[in-house]
Design a protein around this motif. Sequence first.
Motif, PDB file in Angstrom:
ATOM      1  N   ASP A  59       0.864  -1.189   0.000  1.00  0.00           N
ATOM      2  CA  ASP A  59       0.000   0.000   0.000  1.00  0.00           C
ATOM      3  C   ASP A  59       0.900   1.238   0.000  1.00  0.00           C
ATOM      4  O   ASP A  59       0.779   2.118   0.851  1.00  0.00           O
ATOM      5  N   TYR A  62       2.156   2.592   3.247  1.00  0.00           N
ATOM      6  CA  TYR A  62       1.235   2.660   4.395  1.00  0.00           C
ATOM      7  C   TYR A  62       1.130   1.295   5.071  1.00  0.00           C
ATOM      8  O   TYR A  62       0.266   1.063   5.904  1.00  0.00           O
ATOM      9  N   HIS A 102      -2.272   0.331  11.870  1.00  0.00           N
ATOM     10  CA  HIS A 102      -1.921  -0.998  11.350  1.00  0.00           C
ATOM     11  C   HIS A 102      -0.458  -1.008  10.942  1.00  0.00           C
ATOM     12  O   HIS A 102       0.160   0.043  10.774  1.00  0.00           O
ATOM     13  N   PHE A 155      -7.225  -2.049   6.858  1.00  0.00           N
ATOM     14  CA  PHE A 155      -7.422  -1.470   5.525  1.00  0.00           C
ATOM     15  C   PHE A 155      -7.316  -2.596   4.500  1.00  0.00           C
ATOM     16  O   PHE A 155      -8.233  -3.375   4.349  1.00  0.00           O
ATOM     17  N   GLN A 159      -2.668  -5.433   5.943  1.00  0.00           N
ATOM     18  CA  GLN A 159      -2.554  -4.457   7.035  1.00  0.00           C
ATOM     19  C   GLN A 159      -3.363  -4.854   8.275  1.00  0.00           C
ATOM     20  O   GLN A 159      -4.485  -4.372   8.488  1.00  0.00           O
ATOM     21  N   ARG A 205       1.912  13.791  10.054  1.00  0.00           N
ATOM     22  CA  ARG A 205       0.575  13.632   9.494  1.00  0.00           C
ATOM     23  C   ARG A 205       0.166  12.234   9.948  1.00  0.00           C
ATOM     24  O   ARG A 205       0.941  11.281   9.818  1.00  0.00           O
ATOM     25  N   ASP A 207      -2.091   8.996   9.771  1.00  0.00           N
ATOM     26  CA  ASP A 207      -2.942   8.181   8.909  1.00  0.00           C
ATOM     27  C   ASP A 207      -4.117   7.590   9.692  1.00  0.00           C
ATOM     28  O   ASP A 207      -3.927   7.068  10.800  1.00  0.00           O
ATOM     29  N   MET A 208      -5.321   7.672   9.133  1.00  0.00           N
ATOM     30  CA  MET A 208      -6.514   7.050   9.727  1.00  0.00           C
ATOM     31  C   MET A 208      -6.517   7.210  11.255  1.00  0.00           C
ATOM     32  O   MET A 208      -6.677   6.244  11.998  1.00  0.00           O
ATOM     33  N   GLU A 246      -5.637  12.663   9.654  1.00  0.00           N
ATOM     34  CA  GLU A 246      -6.558  12.207   8.625  1.00  0.00           C
ATOM     35  C   GLU A 246      -7.777  11.684   9.387  1.00  0.00           C
ATOM     36  O   GLU A 246      -7.790  10.536   9.851  1.00  0.00           O
ATOM     37  N   HIS A 324      -2.648  12.355  -2.227  1.00  0.00           N
ATOM     38  CA  HIS A 324      -2.297  11.149  -2.983  1.00  0.00           C
ATOM     39  C   HIS A 324      -3.462  10.157  -3.101  1.00  0.00           C
ATOM     40  O   HIS A 324      -3.303   9.110  -3.724  1.00  0.00           O
ATOM     41  N   ASP A 325      -4.599  10.450  -2.450  1.00  0.00           N
ATOM     42  CA  ASP A 325      -5.770   9.571  -2.524  1.00  0.00           C
ATOM     43  C   ASP A 325      -6.891  10.172  -3.378  1.00  0.00           C
ATOM     44  O   ASP A 325      -7.947   9.551  -3.527  1.00  0.00           O
ATOM     45  N   ARG A 376      -6.275   5.717  -7.406  1.00  0.00           N
ATOM     46  CA  ARG A 376      -5.471   6.807  -6.835  1.00  0.00           C
ATOM     47  C   ARG A 376      -4.142   6.962  -7.549  1.00  0.00           C
ATOM     48  O   ARG A 376      -3.485   7.993  -7.467  1.00  0.00           O
ATOM     49  N   ARG A 380      -0.471  10.008  -8.712  1.00  0.00           N
ATOM     50  CA  ARG A 380       0.824   9.729  -8.060  1.00  0.00           C
ATOM     51  C   ARG A 380       1.979   9.648  -9.048  1.00  0.00           C
ATOM     52  O   ARG A 380       3.027   9.092  -8.735  1.00  0.00           O
TER      53      ARG A 380
HETATM   54  C1  NOJ Z   1      -4.996   6.660   4.135  1.00  0.00           C
HETATM   55  C2  NOJ Z   1      -3.843   6.907   3.230  1.00  0.00           C
HETATM   56  O1  NOJ Z   1      -3.865   8.250   2.805  1.00  0.00           O
HETATM   57  C3  NOJ Z   1      -3.980   5.929   2.097  1.00  0.00           C
HETATM   58  O2  NOJ Z   1      -3.106   6.231   1.055  1.00  0.00           O
HETATM   59  C4  NOJ Z   1      -3.764   4.534   2.651  1.00  0.00           C
HETATM   60  O3  NOJ Z   1      -3.978   3.589   1.617  1.00  0.00           O
HETATM   61  C5  NOJ Z   1      -4.728   4.243   3.796  1.00  0.00           C
HETATM   62  N1  NOJ Z   1      -4.868   5.344   4.723  1.00  0.00           N
HETATM   63  C6  NOJ Z   1      -4.299   3.042   4.596  1.00  0.00           C
HETATM   64  O4  NOJ Z   1      -3.182   3.352   5.397  1.00  0.00           O
END
Ligand code: NOJ
Length: 514
Positions: A59, A62, A102, A155, A159, A205, A207-208, A246, A324-325, A376, A380
Amino acid sequence: MPEWLKDTIFYEIYPQSFKDTNGDGIGDLNGIIEKLDYVKSLGANALWINPCFDSPFKDAGYDVRDYKKVAPRYGTNEDLIRLFETAHAKGIRVLLDLVPGHTSDTHEWFIQSSKYEENEYSGRYVWTTNAFEGIAGHPYISGMTERYGAYMLNFFASQPALNYGWLNRTEKWMSAVDSPEARATIEALKDIMRFWLDAGCDGFRVDMADSLVKNDDEHKSATAAIWREIRDMLDKDYPEAALVSEWSNPEQAINGGGFHMDFYLDHWHNGYNTLLRDYEANEEDNSFFKAKGKGDIMRFLDDYLPKYKATKDYGYISMFTCNHDTPRPARTLSVQELKLAYAFILTMPGVPFIYYGDETGMKFLDVRSKEGGYHRTGSRTPMQWDDSKNHGFSDCEPKDLYLPVDQSENAPTVSAQENDPESLLNTVRKLTALRHQYEDLQAASSFKPLYAVKETMPFVYERGEMVCAVNPSEGGIKIRLKEFRGKEPVFVIGRAVVENEVLIIGPQSFAVFA
Ligand code: NOJ
């Protein structure tokens, strides 16, 4: 609250795709170091770098395998420390990407956790006792480990969810939020943060960020309590460090969790989405910044204003050009439309983020999925610096590129836009300079809509003592507002003047008055 956030403009760098210095077709930390002067020239004074840690890249990073080791494809820990030092010397701060919910299923913690014999890491992840039981409706995997139970996914399939406990416990195997195993996960997270903060990074930053405690209540108060504890650690030991979540629920993240900033993410039909991406395949584009769209600023304000009012005394909502998403805004917006959209984002309260390449209008490409990117992936692709091989991103053979570069004739590049004062790139530079010049336009100054009417242009808003106006439509407009009295334009895109109390604003125009 770190004071520096007030006058900060972030630049998000996807390290895979920014600048390759060793010819292997993938970006690296030395590439980022090489381009720091460019970042500075853009008026950005902070970076967010997507995960650059050791990972099998299922991922795009991530899926962390070792939180304390830079992925060899990007360089070494020493390179990252040199990046911090070089950036700091140029007045640029650096946030790393922290993935707390994760790890990769190849992380040593998970390898230990999946063993039959009980050990220190048995409780580090969420496991059931029985392979056939399911995990309260969450995705899980069973039948893959010598340990009997199933493990929860946070996710993708690679993960597994780290164990921060369950607030509402309905099964024996659900740990309490204050259980030793949940506490051990929190301590491990703090240890990772301390490791990089001690090495010189300026924050994270996250994540989740809302995904830690399972079966949390509707306010996510147990998850927020963990972040509050982490904020206390920062306030005490790293008061200059910043955290952006996030989460996209600023009341929960900022007021509850103590985050300094929370991203306003692109969620279908939320306020942010209606600005730049209000379309679905084969449907009309009604984005506010689309000249021909039936833009409606009230769809943004109805969602945004309550969030802003509830959080403005505690932290900042972060708007971004893209991430990036999210599909790049140039997917549907023209250069003029992008200028207006960026002008708006860069004059709003909170701390803004520019996604690499958006400053030149890089396109959203139709490319095959890479490293779990799926749709996504199109946002990128490699940064387009100039007209040399691979647009100056890498001198490798094109077939060895991490992702293909934009091959189209009109692919935007930095070099082509450098000397054109009206280019998107130079407009972004003027906008960032404007924001740095006037405290009224920065993160903490007040915000108030002055003219915002359903399906009617323009949108006029007050920032401190200043007034901003934007008219994305194709027609010129006149409106009288007493707040324009005595004001002069200090910045204009398109055409705008004030005569007495009347604003006369041209089609597709934006202006700031002081
Ligand atoms: C959010 C991240 O921005 C994304 O790119 C990632 O795939 C998921 N969280 C899982 O970590």
